[in-house]
Design a protein around this motif. Structure first.
Motif, PDB file in Angstrom:
ATOM      1  N   GLY A   1       9.924   4.647 -14.514  1.00 56.18           N
ATOM      2  CA  GLY A   1      11.277   4.241 -14.862  1.00 56.18           C
ATOM      3  C   GLY A   1      12.230   4.148 -13.688  1.00 56.18           C
ATOM      4  N   GLU A   2      11.787   4.590 -12.514  1.00 53.19           N
ATOM      5  CA  GLU A   2      12.665   4.564 -11.337  1.00 53.19           C
ATOM      6  C   GLU A   2      12.867   3.133 -10.854  1.00 53.19           C
ATOM      7  N   ARG A   3      14.124   2.820 -10.553  1.00 53.73           N
ATOM      8  CA  ARG A   3      14.470   1.487 -10.052  1.00 53.73           C
ATOM      9  C   ARG A   3      14.184   1.392  -8.562  1.00 53.73           C
ATOM     10  N   LEU A   4      13.639   0.275  -8.153  1.00 61.34           N
ATOM     11  CA  LEU A   4      13.448   0.006  -6.740  1.00 61.34           C
ATOM     12  C   LEU A   4      14.591  -0.870  -6.257  1.00 61.34           C
ATOM     13  N   PRO A   5      14.865  -0.849  -4.955  1.00 60.16           N
ATOM     14  CA  PRO A   5      15.917  -1.712  -4.438  1.00 60.16           C
ATOM     15  C   PRO A   5      15.529  -3.183  -4.603  1.00 60.16           C
ATOM     16  N   SER A   6      16.518  -4.039  -4.582  1.00 59.10           N
ATOM     17  CA  SER A   6      16.232  -5.474  -4.634  1.00 59.10           C
ATOM     18  C   SER A   6      15.434  -5.862  -3.394  1.00 59.10           C
ATOM     19  N   THR A   7      14.729  -6.970  -3.475  1.00 58.67           N
ATOM     20  CA  THR A   7      13.947  -7.427  -2.316  1.00 58.67           C
ATOM     21  C   THR A   7      14.856  -7.659  -1.124  1.00 58.67           C
ATOM     22  N   ARG A   8      16.033  -8.198  -1.382  1.00 62.06           N
ATOM     23  CA  ARG A   8      16.983  -8.470  -0.294  1.00 62.06           C
ATOM     24  C   ARG A   8      17.430  -7.171   0.376  1.00 62.06           C
ATOM     25  N   ALA A   9      17.798  -6.165  -0.424  1.00 65.58           N
ATOM     26  CA  ALA A   9      18.279  -4.891   0.127  1.00 65.58           C
ATOM     27  C   ALA A   9      17.175  -4.156   0.878  1.00 65.58           C
ATOM     28  N   LEU A  10      15.960  -4.124   0.310  1.00 70.61           N
ATOM     29  CA  LEU A  10      14.865  -3.422   0.981  1.00 70.61           C
ATOM     30  C   LEU A  10      14.467  -4.133   2.271  1.00 70.61           C
TER      31      LEU A  10
ATOM     32  N   LYS B   1      11.230  -2.010 -11.552  1.00 72.74           N
ATOM     33  CA  LYS B   1      11.052  -0.590 -11.858  1.00 72.74           C
ATOM     34  C   LYS B   1       9.582  -0.203 -11.825  1.00 72.74           C
ATOM     35  N   VAL B   2       9.363   1.080 -11.691  1.00 74.19           N
ATOM     36  CA  VAL B   2       8.035   1.641 -11.884  1.00 74.19           C
ATOM     37  C   VAL B   2       7.862   1.730 -13.400  1.00 74.19           C
ATOM     38  N   PRO B   3       6.822   1.108 -13.966  1.00 72.40           N
ATOM     39  CA  PRO B   3       6.679   1.121 -15.424  1.00 72.40           C
ATOM     40  C   PRO B   3       6.437   2.524 -15.972  1.00 72.40           C
ATOM     41  N   ALA B   4       6.862   2.718 -17.225  1.00 68.18           N
ATOM     42  CA  ALA B   4       6.661   4.015 -17.876  1.00 68.18           C
ATOM     43  C   ALA B   4       5.175   4.280 -18.086  1.00 68.18           C
ATOM     44  N   VAL B   5       4.431   3.238 -18.422  1.00 64.02           N
ATOM     45  CA  VAL B   5       2.983   3.349 -18.577  1.00 64.02           C
ATOM     46  C   VAL B   5       2.373   2.383 -17.586  1.00 64.02           C
TER      47      VAL B   5
ATOM     48  N   MET C   1       3.250  -6.061  -8.939  1.00 62.99           N
ATOM     49  CA  MET C   1       3.463  -6.467 -10.335  1.00 62.99           C
ATOM     50  C   MET C   1       2.164  -6.980 -10.936  1.00 62.99           C
ATOM     51  N   ALA C   2       1.395  -7.727 -10.150  1.00 66.93           N
ATOM     52  CA  ALA C   2       0.107  -8.237 -10.624  1.00 66.93           C
ATOM     53  C   ALA C   2      -0.862  -7.099 -10.920  1.00 66.93           C
ATOM     54  N   GLU C   3      -0.754  -6.008 -10.188  1.00 59.94           N
ATOM     55  CA  GLU C   3      -1.615  -4.842 -10.387  1.00 59.94           C
ATOM     56  C   GLU C   3      -1.118  -3.920 -11.499  1.00 59.94           C
ATOM     57  N   GLY C   4       0.082  -4.178 -12.007  1.00 63.18           N
ATOM     58  CA  GLY C   4       0.647  -3.321 -13.042  1.00 63.18           C
ATOM     59  C   GLY C   4       1.362  -2.095 -12.502  1.00 63.18           C
ATOM     60  N   CYS C   5       1.584  -2.050 -11.183  1.00 64.54           N
ATOM     61  CA  CYS C   5       2.260  -0.901 -10.567  1.00 64.54           C
ATOM     62  C   CYS C   5       3.776  -1.013 -10.653  1.00 64.54           C
ATOM     63  N   LEU C   6       4.297  -2.234 -10.796  1.00 67.33           N
ATOM     64  CA  LEU C   6       5.725  -2.468 -10.917  1.00 67.33           C
ATOM     65  C   LEU C   6       5.974  -3.377 -12.104  1.00 67.33           C
TER      66      LEU C   6
ATOM     67  N   GLU D   1       0.832  -1.208   0.000  1.00 65.19           N
ATOM     68  CA  GLU D   1       0.000   0.000   0.000  1.00 65.19           C
ATOM     69  C   GLU D   1       0.867   1.258   0.000  1.00 65.19           C
ATOM     70  N   ALA D   2       1.928   1.255   0.794  1.00 60.13           N
ATOM     71  CA  ALA D   2       2.809   2.424   0.859  1.00 60.13           C
ATOM     72  C   ALA D   2       3.499   2.651  -0.486  1.00 60.13           C
ATOM     73  N   LEU D   3       3.970   1.581  -1.124  1.00 57.35           N
ATOM     74  CA  LEU D   3       4.606   1.710  -2.431  1.00 57.35           C
ATOM     75  C   LEU D   3       3.601   2.153  -3.492  1.00 57.35           C
ATOM     76  N   ARG D   4       2.399   1.568  -3.466  1.00 59.99           N
ATOM     77  CA  ARG D   4       1.338   1.930  -4.415  1.00 59.99           C
ATOM     78  C   ARG D   4       1.006   3.414  -4.295  1.00 59.99           C
ATOM     79  N   ASN D   5       0.880   3.892  -3.064  1.00 61.47           N
ATOM     80  CA  ASN D   5       0.573   5.307  -2.841  1.00 61.47           C
ATOM     81  C   ASN D   5       1.704   6.210  -3.318  1.00 61.47           C
ATOM     82  N   ALA D   6       2.943   5.795  -3.073  1.00 61.13           N
ATOM     83  CA  ALA D   6       4.095   6.588  -3.521  1.00 61.13           C
ATOM     84  C   ALA D   6       4.128   6.676  -5.042  1.00 61.13           C
ATOM     85  N   ILE D   7       3.776   5.592  -5.714  1.00 64.21           N
ATOM     86  CA  ILE D   7       3.745   5.589  -7.175  1.00 64.21           C
ATOM     87  C   ILE D   7       2.619   6.479  -7.679  1.00 64.21           C
TER      88      ILE D   7
END
Length: 112
Positions: free
Chosen positions: A43-52, A85-89, A71-76, A29-35
């Motif tokens: 196009g912004e890269r997110l940290p790896s799952t391990r790093a985050l 990444k955050v998709p361009a579209v 990713m299932a929602e199309g947000c990543l 939810e926090a990531l979805r809201n930030a997007i």
């Protein structure tokens, strides 16, 4: 060689409340809201799952769960061997209820 940054700062994430439960859902939810607010740009890269996970003090599985949901929602967007990444579209989904009302059709009109 410079050391990797141990703390990943994504200011838009805010705090994760461990007492509230559903940590993966809170993170998603926090990531979805930030997007949606543009705080994480297209196009912004997110940290790896391990790093985050290490940065937030969460399990990698929890972060993976949040990423997979987004990713299932199309947000990543993620490709094997590439960064997430955050998709361009981005697909836009509305939570509003669509109400269909009957309209007149050719079948409703009087026959000539």
């Amino acid at each position: 060689m410079p050391r990797r940054q141990l703390v990943i700062e994504i200011p838009a994430l805010g705090a994760i409340d461990r007492n509230r439960g559903g940590i993966g859902r809170q993170l998603a939810e926090a990531l979805r809201n930030a997007i949606s607010r543009g705080e994480l740009a297209a196009g912004e890269r997110l940290p790896s799952t391990r790093a985050l996970a290490e940065s937030l003090g969460l399990s990698r599985g929890t972060v993976t769960e949040a990423y997979e949901q987004l990713m299932a929602e199309g947000c990543l967007d993620a490709q094997p061997g590439a960064s997430t990444k955050v998709p361009a579209v981005r697909a836009v989904f509305s939570t509003e209820l669509l109400v269909l009302t009957p309209t007149r059709t050719m079948l409703d009109s009087p026959r000539a």
